[in-house]
Design a protein around this motif. Structure first.
Motif, mmCIF file in Angstrom:
data_model
loop_
_atom_site.group_PDB
_atom_site.id
_atom_site.type_symbol
_atom_site.label_atom_id
_atom_site.label_comp_id
_atom_site.label_asym_id
_atom_site.label_seq_id
_atom_site.Cartn_x
_atom_site.Cartn_y
_atom_site.Cartn_z
ATOM 1 N N ASN A 98 47.513 41.085 33.272
ATOM 2 C CA ASN A 98 46.283 40.718 33.957
ATOM 3 C C ASN A 98 45.092 40.934 33.027
ATOM 4 N N TRP B 223 36.526 41.778 38.345
ATOM 5 C CA TRP B 223 37.626 40.992 38.895
ATOM 6 C C TRP B 223 38.905 41.227 38.101
ATOM 7 N N ASP B 224 40.001 41.237 38.789
ATOM 8 C CA ASP B 224 41.320 41.231 38.169
ATOM 9 C C ASP B 224 41.794 39.782 38.189
ATOM 10 N N SER C 273 44.638 33.444 39.797
ATOM 11 C CA SER C 273 44.098 34.109 40.983
ATOM 12 C C SER C 273 43.171 35.230 40.542
ATOM 13 N N CYS C 274 42.165 35.467 41.347
ATOM 14 C CA CYS C 274 41.182 36.522 41.085
ATOM 15 C C CYS C 274 41.100 37.426 42.300
ATOM 16 N N ALA C 275 41.055 38.721 42.029
ATOM 17 C CA ALA C 275 40.888 39.698 43.096
ATOM 18 C C ALA C 275 39.781 40.660 42.686
ATOM 19 N N GLN C 276 38.865 40.897 43.599
ATOM 20 C CA GLN C 276 37.773 41.817 43.300
ATOM 21 C C GLN C 276 38.303 43.243 43.235
#
Length: 114
Positions: A3, A18-19, A28-31
């Motif tokens: 990642n 963001w990851d 995909s992005c996850a905060q």
């Protein structure tokens, strides 16, 4: 694939970490975290992954140096008379170059602990 990190600055004076992951050609992005310490719009960001620090600059000329392991500011100072536009890090000498809308380029020698 490992990642990656992405950083975004906002008009609400926050920085979002963001990851970012890529799997089967899908991104995909996850905060991960939202950082609030600036009192003005974030105008510039620079990540130094080897030391795990983030430099952020804002509309009023302030710079913050962030420890991304703890998500806390290490230090901050008024660097320019106008917004920060550009960062350049020279890791071998712990030197930070900054450019602002005040038409000035400044050179900062930072402690090795940064």
């Amino acid at each position: 694939e490992p990642n990656e990190r992405l950083f975004s600055g906002s008009f609400d004076c926050s920085i979002i970490i963001w990851d970012v992951s890529i799997e089967n050609q899908m991104i995909s992005c996850a905060q991960i975290k939202r950082l609030y310490y600036h009192n003005a719009t974030i105008t510039s960001l620079f990540w130094e992954p080897e030391r795990g620090i983030l430099f952020s600059g804002d509309y009023t000329g302030y710079i913050f140096v962030w420890d991304l392991e703890n998500f806390t500011p290490i230090r901050s100072w008024l660097a320019h008379d106008d917004e920060i536009r550009k960062f350049q890090w020279i890791p071998s000498n712990s030197i930070l170059l900054t450019g602002g809308d005040d038409s000035v380029v400044r050179i900062w020698r930072l402690p090795d602990t940064v």
